[in-house]
Design an enzyme around this catalytic site. Structure first.
Site, PDB file in Angstrom:
ATOM      1  CG  ASP A 194      -1.749   1.288   1.304  1.00 47.46           C
ATOM      2  OD1 ASP A 194      -2.616   1.458   0.432  1.00 47.46           O
ATOM      3  OD2 ASP A 194      -1.524   2.106   2.227  1.00 47.46           O
ATOM      4  CG  ASP A 214      -0.888   3.384   5.709  1.00 45.13           C
ATOM      5  OD1 ASP A 214      -1.933   3.824   5.201  1.00 45.13           O
ATOM      6  OD2 ASP A 214       0.049   4.112   6.089  1.00 45.13           O
ATOM      7  CD  GLU A 236      -4.287   0.885  -3.240  1.00 48.26           C
ATOM      8  OE1 GLU A 236      -5.473   1.026  -2.890  1.00 48.26           O
ATOM      9  OE2 GLU A 236      -3.358   1.589  -2.822  1.00 48.26           O
TER      10      GLU A 236
END
Length: 417
Positions: free
Chosen positions: A199, A382, A286
């Site tokens: 992340d 996170d 992501e």
């Protein structure tokens, strides 16, 4: 397999050589901007007269006539001027392909770089610490070879050298070609233990699904003295009178400060991506549209934006962490080691509980704390997002998400690498 790598060395030119480097950079910048102006304003006339569109090869043929009009251009190597036009061609190709915006003019102090493309005219001597280039050590009576600091051996066939200035220092990026065997993927089947989710954040740059926070120990905090110094320098530059000696001094200090920040960011990304690629076969991140996320919220006079200052601070925080460079370098290093990078949708990864899968914006209590409103699971925000990212990667691989270990409700200790 031919593999292209680059190594960056620090140059230590004497005063006369530095003047020559600045002159060459200025000539290349002028040719680039003139070529851009020609493409922008005279492409219709050129197509009507020649029957074809403007291309860098045609512009290259006009350089001799340009040198007659501006004799100082003869002080720059011809190949460097030609490469400036080739860079312009690449910028337009990227624009037409939708990969970049319209090419912008090169600016003094910000785009001081030029490239030597002919390997036959380049020679490096790491033992003596010398770099020989056209106009620098190639012939008697020129500016002489440039002293350089070689941090590592030069292994491979030299393809080109790009000289650039960052702040107060000059650097040379040497492009090398090596013959190496292609990395073979591990024949063992991929298991859930081989997959790691990452992340990306603004306070903790990179948090993995194992609970390791990476990068924030290397970069200075946003509220640190260095961040305040940058703001003071930017304010002083804005207040200084244009053309004054004070403005030139402040600009040089600000350029040196930004160059130091860029070096730290590159150092952080190289260290973090190397460690991740060495320890994991599959990494999941992501799909973040960094360009859209860092767009200005200023708006227009008719439709002004809201929370402009807050959005500007967020944009700076994102760009300071180098999210885009992280993805590029991680993908390259995983490929060299036979690994794989998986990109998953980013929607709701920070609002989804990693234990029960419940989605709620209220579960994100603070920037650092995630507390599920459904099952009560509590974790670092996170880390919770990194585990959701990992689970989406496992789903793409056809692997069931690994069994979760409940964390104490009091919180979690995040390890620092």
């Amino acid at each position: 397999m031919a593999r292209h790598l680059s190594t960056r060395i620090r140059l230590n030119p004497d005063p006369a050589q530095e003047v020559a480097l600045r002159q060459i950079a200025g000539c290349c910048r002028l040719v680039y901007n003139l070529g851009r102006e020609q493409r922008r304003d005279f492409w219709r006339q050129y197509r009507a007269a020649e029957g074809r569109s403007l291309h860098w090869m045609g512009q290259k043929k006009e350089l001799p006539a340009l040198k007659e009009a501006a004799p100082f251009l003869a002080d720059a190597p011809a190949h460097c001027l030609q490469m400036a036009l080739q860079d312009l061609q690449r910028a337009f190709d990227n624009f037409y392909a939708g990969r970049a915006g319209y090419p912008q003019p090169r600016r003094k102090y910000e785009d001081d770089s030029f490239r030597f493309p002919d390997p036959a005219q380049i020679r490096v001597d790491p033992r003596a610490g010398l770099l020989v280039l056209p106009k620098f050590g190639r012939r008697a009576g020129d500016h002489g070879a440039i002293r350089a600091v070689f941090h590592r051996p030069i292994r491979g066939r030299i393809r080109s050298v790009t000289v650039s200035r960052e702040g107060r220092h000059w650097y040379a990026s040497i492009l090398l070609e090596r013959r190496e065997k292609a990395a073979r993927p591990d024949p063992a089947p991929i298991t859930a233990a081989d997959v790691c989710g990452i992340d990306r954040g603004t306070v903790v740059p990179f948090m993995d699904s194992e609970g390791l926070a990476r990068g924030h120990a290397i970069l200075p905090a946003r509220g640190s003295g260095e961040a305040k110094r940058r703001r003071r320098l930017e304010q002083a530059l804005a207040r200084a009178k244009k053309g004054s000696k004070r403005r030139a001094k402040v600009r040089l200090k600000l350029a040196a400060h930004r160059a130091r920040e860029a070096r730290r960011r590159r150092d952080m990304i190289e260290k973090v991506t190397t460690e991740i690629a060495n320890n994991h076969r599959v990494v999941v991140i992501e799909n973040l549209p960094v360009r859209s996320m860092t767009a200005s919220a200023r708006g227009t006079v008719e439709d002004p934006g809201a929370n402009v200052a807050q959005k500007a601070g967020l944009n700076t925080a994102i760009l300071d962490k180098g999210w885009g460079m992280f993805r590029i370098r991680l993908e390259q290093k995983l490929a060299l080691r036979g690994g794989r990078l998986i990109v998953v949708p980013a929607a709701f990864t920070s609002q989804t509980c990693a234990c029960c899968g419940h989605v709620a914006a209220e579960s994100r209590v603070t920037r650092d704390l995630f507390r599920c409103v459904s099952c009560g699971h509590e974790a670092h925000a996170d880390l919770n997002a990194a585990r959701n990212i990992r689970d989406r990667g496992l789903a793409l691989l056809g692997l069931a998400p690994s069994a979760r270990i409940e964390r104490p409700a009091a919180g979690m200790v995040v390890a620092v690498c």
